[in-house]
Motif scaffolding. Structure first.
Motif, mmCIF file in Angstrom:
data_model
loop_
_atom_site.group_PDB
_atom_site.id
_atom_site.type_symbol
_atom_site.label_atom_id
_atom_site.label_comp_id
_atom_site.label_asym_id
_atom_site.label_seq_id
_atom_site.Cartn_x
_atom_site.Cartn_y
_atom_site.Cartn_z
ATOM 1 N N GLY A 43 30.262 -52.409 114.566
ATOM 2 C CA GLY A 43 31.221 -53.132 112.762
ATOM 3 C C GLY A 43 31.793 -52.836 112.900
ATOM 4 O O GLY A 43 31.979 -51.555 112.201
ATOM 5 N N LYS A 159 22.101 -53.818 112.939
ATOM 6 C CA LYS A 159 22.115 -55.631 113.673
ATOM 7 C C LYS A 159 20.335 -54.852 114.531
ATOM 8 O O LYS A 159 19.617 -56.470 114.085
ATOM 9 C CB LYS A 159 22.922 -55.391 114.113
ATOM 10 C CG LYS A 159 23.067 -54.679 115.967
ATOM 11 C CD LYS A 159 24.533 -54.751 116.309
ATOM 12 C CE LYS A 159 24.528 -54.348 117.753
ATOM 13 N NZ LYS A 159 23.660 -53.566 118.384
ATOM 14 N N LEU A 163 17.859 -58.343 112.364
ATOM 15 C CA LEU A 163 17.881 -59.393 113.151
ATOM 16 C C LEU A 163 15.759 -59.345 113.642
ATOM 17 O O LEU A 163 15.264 -59.858 113.334
ATOM 18 C CB LEU A 163 18.049 -58.966 114.583
ATOM 19 C CG LEU A 163 17.885 -60.713 115.810
ATOM 20 C CD1 LEU A 163 17.959 -61.315 115.159
ATOM 21 C CD2 LEU A 163 18.968 -60.317 116.598
ATOM 22 N N ASN A 201 21.530 -55.327 101.429
ATOM 23 C CA ASN A 201 21.398 -56.424 103.563
ATOM 24 C C ASN A 201 19.690 -57.347 103.357
ATOM 25 O O ASN A 201 19.735 -57.981 103.523
ATOM 26 C CB ASN A 201 21.819 -56.072 104.627
ATOM 27 C CG ASN A 201 22.495 -55.850 104.817
ATOM 28 O OD1 ASN A 201 23.555 -56.967 104.771
ATOM 29 N ND2 ASN A 201 23.619 -54.698 106.077
ATOM 30 N N TRP A 306 24.991 -62.488 117.120
ATOM 31 C CA TRP A 306 24.227 -63.718 116.216
ATOM 32 C C TRP A 306 24.612 -62.989 115.054
ATOM 33 O O TRP A 306 25.576 -63.448 113.690
ATOM 34 C CB TRP A 306 22.929 -63.108 116.208
ATOM 35 C CG TRP A 306 22.165 -63.403 114.607
ATOM 36 C CD1 TRP A 306 21.410 -64.400 114.707
ATOM 37 C CD2 TRP A 306 22.266 -62.196 114.056
ATOM 38 N NE1 TRP A 306 21.265 -63.687 113.414
ATOM 39 C CE2 TRP A 306 20.917 -63.221 112.780
ATOM 40 C CE3 TRP A 306 21.595 -61.185 113.844
ATOM 41 C CZ2 TRP A 306 20.284 -62.030 111.979
ATOM 42 C CZ3 TRP A 306 21.317 -59.770 113.036
ATOM 43 C CH2 TRP A 306 20.421 -60.942 112.145
ATOM 44 N N ARG A 307 25.470 -61.555 114.873
ATOM 45 C CA ARG A 307 25.379 -60.827 113.515
ATOM 46 C C ARG A 307 27.026 -61.454 113.193
ATOM 47 O O ARG A 307 26.793 -61.632 112.332
ATOM 48 C CB ARG A 307 25.594 -59.387 113.870
ATOM 49 C CG ARG A 307 26.395 -58.550 112.805
ATOM 50 C CD ARG A 307 26.733 -56.570 113.273
ATOM 51 N NE ARG A 307 28.072 -57.870 114.343
ATOM 52 C CZ ARG A 307 28.312 -56.318 115.274
ATOM 53 N NH1 ARG A 307 27.834 -55.148 115.558
ATOM 54 N NH2 ARG A 307 29.692 -56.809 116.352
ATOM 55 N N ASP A 308 27.769 -61.342 114.311
ATOM 56 C CA ASP A 308 28.940 -61.980 113.906
ATOM 57 C C ASP A 308 29.218 -63.115 112.684
ATOM 58 O O ASP A 308 30.210 -63.420 112.824
ATOM 59 C CB ASP A 308 30.188 -61.553 114.700
ATOM 60 C CG ASP A 308 30.015 -60.342 115.281
ATOM 61 O OD1 ASP A 308 29.429 -58.910 114.398
ATOM 62 O OD2 ASP A 308 30.695 -60.110 116.572
ATOM 63 N N ASN A 310 27.101 -64.581 111.863
ATOM 64 C CA ASN A 310 27.001 -64.990 110.220
ATOM 65 C C ASN A 310 27.806 -63.579 108.908
ATOM 66 O O ASN A 310 27.120 -63.791 107.983
ATOM 67 C CB ASN A 310 25.199 -64.641 110.154
ATOM 68 C CG ASN A 310 24.264 -65.491 110.452
ATOM 69 O OD1 ASN A 310 24.024 -66.687 110.083
ATOM 70 N ND2 ASN A 310 23.610 -65.672 111.916
ATOM 71 N N LEU A 312 28.013 -60.952 109.675
ATOM 72 C CA LEU A 312 26.711 -59.720 108.646
ATOM 73 C C LEU A 312 27.243 -57.995 109.167
ATOM 74 O O LEU A 312 27.872 -58.112 110.000
ATOM 75 C CB LEU A 312 24.989 -59.632 109.320
ATOM 76 C CG LEU A 312 24.318 -60.922 108.805
ATOM 77 C CD1 LEU A 312 22.890 -61.397 109.494
ATOM 78 C CD2 LEU A 312 24.248 -61.530 107.430
ATOM 79 N N HIS A 313 27.084 -57.143 108.150
ATOM 80 C CA HIS A 313 27.430 -56.442 108.377
ATOM 81 C C HIS A 313 26.535 -54.995 107.872
ATOM 82 O O HIS A 313 25.848 -55.481 106.912
ATOM 83 C CB HIS A 313 28.716 -55.505 107.161
ATOM 84 C CG HIS A 313 30.047 -56.902 107.696
ATOM 85 N ND1 HIS A 313 31.421 -56.136 108.379
ATOM 86 C CD2 HIS A 313 30.083 -57.708 107.028
ATOM 87 C CE1 HIS A 313 31.891 -57.485 108.365
ATOM 88 N NE2 HIS A 313 31.754 -58.176 107.783
ATOM 89 N N PHE A 314 26.194 -54.339 108.825
ATOM 90 C CA PHE A 314 25.296 -53.107 108.854
ATOM 91 C C PHE A 314 25.306 -51.992 108.934
ATOM 92 O O PHE A 314 27.000 -51.418 109.434
ATOM 93 C CB PHE A 314 24.095 -53.523 109.778
ATOM 94 C CG PHE A 314 23.515 -54.783 109.966
ATOM 95 C CD1 PHE A 314 22.460 -55.210 109.213
ATOM 96 C CD2 PHE A 314 23.533 -56.075 110.838
ATOM 97 C CE1 PHE A 314 22.101 -56.915 108.994
ATOM 98 C CE2 PHE A 314 22.936 -57.060 111.350
ATOM 99 C CZ PHE A 314 22.833 -57.539 110.019
#
Length: 387
Positions: A43, A159, A163, A201, A306-308, A310, A312-314
């Protein structure tokens, strides 16, 4: 964006805040990630780029002086050192104060209920076939869940495990049979920033985590030989122990399909053995406990998508050894070896599009009649025994 299109900003100081960065126009600077490829893949800041061979260009003075640069690392320490060095050589550049970590925190908004709802809808609709279907398929095919199970869903903050937590929640909605989950986070000595990112998160995604602390990072900090392997073993033991205390009979880890095929190939290339990452294992040290890997059939590219999708940053596992812990993973395997294996698979895929599935299925189609020797319960059996 090409560097020739960037206008020189003429920064008057060595650091810039996230708020000040937001006030700049993208055409005024190049936002440059200086962490390694592994960290970048986990990320990065929206719009950030990597400059290939940056260190070499800095050393030999071939880095383009036309654009203005905003450099960042995880915490803004390494980027600040780089900026001090480059400014002395006439470059117009600044370091992003607090780095990627602070940027993640600034990206969190208060609309948690809406974010949670959007993420859950994405799993049910856009990513149902790519993510939820293989999740459910693995659980059924490998018999990972049984009625009455109490599962400790182990969350590292990355991530994959985040998930997995959402997938277990989605599975519970279907209620084909009763099972319980505990969303377990072990803090082995994270920095305050990483601890906050995990908590935020989890809150944003609606995952009710149970956090417990350990001193694992401090213990392995002075270990010279295989600290990553020892760290992984200790973390696994702590998770088993706490899960058992909480009445769980299983722990779930977030290893995915790509982890499996990389493990198979690494075993052959680096270990001289044929083995795989099993979908489930009985614990040898904690009686009655079992380890399961319900993301066994999910591709990493789909997790990243899926992460990108939405936004999201982990985190990665930030230990004392590196700024981002890019030297190890939660299975104790050197990331340099894993990344090398990823590159090998990618090269092979260029000429054989079925290479990944072939590697995966190779450990399902072992012909013992054509194997020189094999191990069973630690005992070596050679083909000459029954020849």
């Amino acid at each position: 964006m090409d560097s020739t299109e960037i206008k020189t900003k003429k920064f008057t100081k060595e650091e810039i805040t996230i708020e000040e960065l937001a006030d700049l126009h993208p055409s005024e600077y190049l936002l440059v990630e200086i962490r390694d490829d592994i960290s970048y893949k986990y990320g990065s800041i929206s719009g950030a780029i990597q400059i290939e061979g940056l260190e070499e260009k800095v050393v030999n003075g071939t880095l383009d002086k036309k654009p203005s640069y905003v450099f960042f690392c995880m915490h803004g320490v390494q980027s600040r050192d780089l900026v001090e060095r480059l400014r002395e050589e006439g470059y117009d550049c600044v370091s992003l104060r607090g780095g990627y970590g602070e940027w993640i925190l600034s990206s969190f908004k208060d609309d948690y209920s809406e974010r949670q709802k959007d993420v859950e809808i994405s799993i049910r609709k856009k990513f149902h076939r790519q993510i939820f279907t293989p999740f459910a398929k693995a659980i059924n095919a490998y018999e990972l869940l049984e009625p009455g199970d109490r599962v400790a869903v182990c969350i590292s903050g990355g991530k994959d495990s985040m998930l997995m937590a959402k997938l277990f929640q989605e599975l519970a909605r279907h209620r084909k049979f009763e099972f319980e989950t505990v969303f377990l986070v072990m803090d082995p000595g994270y920095s305050e920033l990483n601890h906050r990112v995990i908590e935020t998160n989890a809150k944003m995604l609606g995952v009710p985590v149970t956090i417990f602390e350990s001193d694992i990072f401090d213990v392995v900090d002075n270990i010279e030989k295989s600290p990553c392997y020892l760290c992984a073993r200790m973390r696994r033991g702590h998770l088993y122990s706490r899960a058992k205390e909480l009445g769980c009979n299983k722990i779930a880890l977030g290893h995915h399909y790509d982890d499996v095929i990389e493990t198979i190939l690494m075993g052959m290339l680096y270990g001289g053995q044929v083995q795989t990452m099993m979908p489930k294992l009985h614990s040898t040290n904690f009686e009655g406990m079992e380890l399961i890997r319900p993301m066994y059939l999910i591709r990493e590219d789909d997790i990243i998508h899926w992460r990108d999708y939405n936004h999201l940053h982990f985190i990665q596992c930030a230990c004392h050894f590196t700024d981002t812990c890019s030297s190890c993973r939660d299975d104790g395997v050197s990331v340099s070896k894993r990344m090398e294996t990823k590159k090998i698979i990618a090269e092979l895929k260029k000429t054989n599009p079925f290479i990944e599935s072939n590697i995966f299925h190779s450990v399902e189609n072992v012909n013992l009649d054509t194997v020189i020797a094999y191990k069973k319960d630690g005992i070596v059996h050679r083909f000459t025994e029954g020849y």
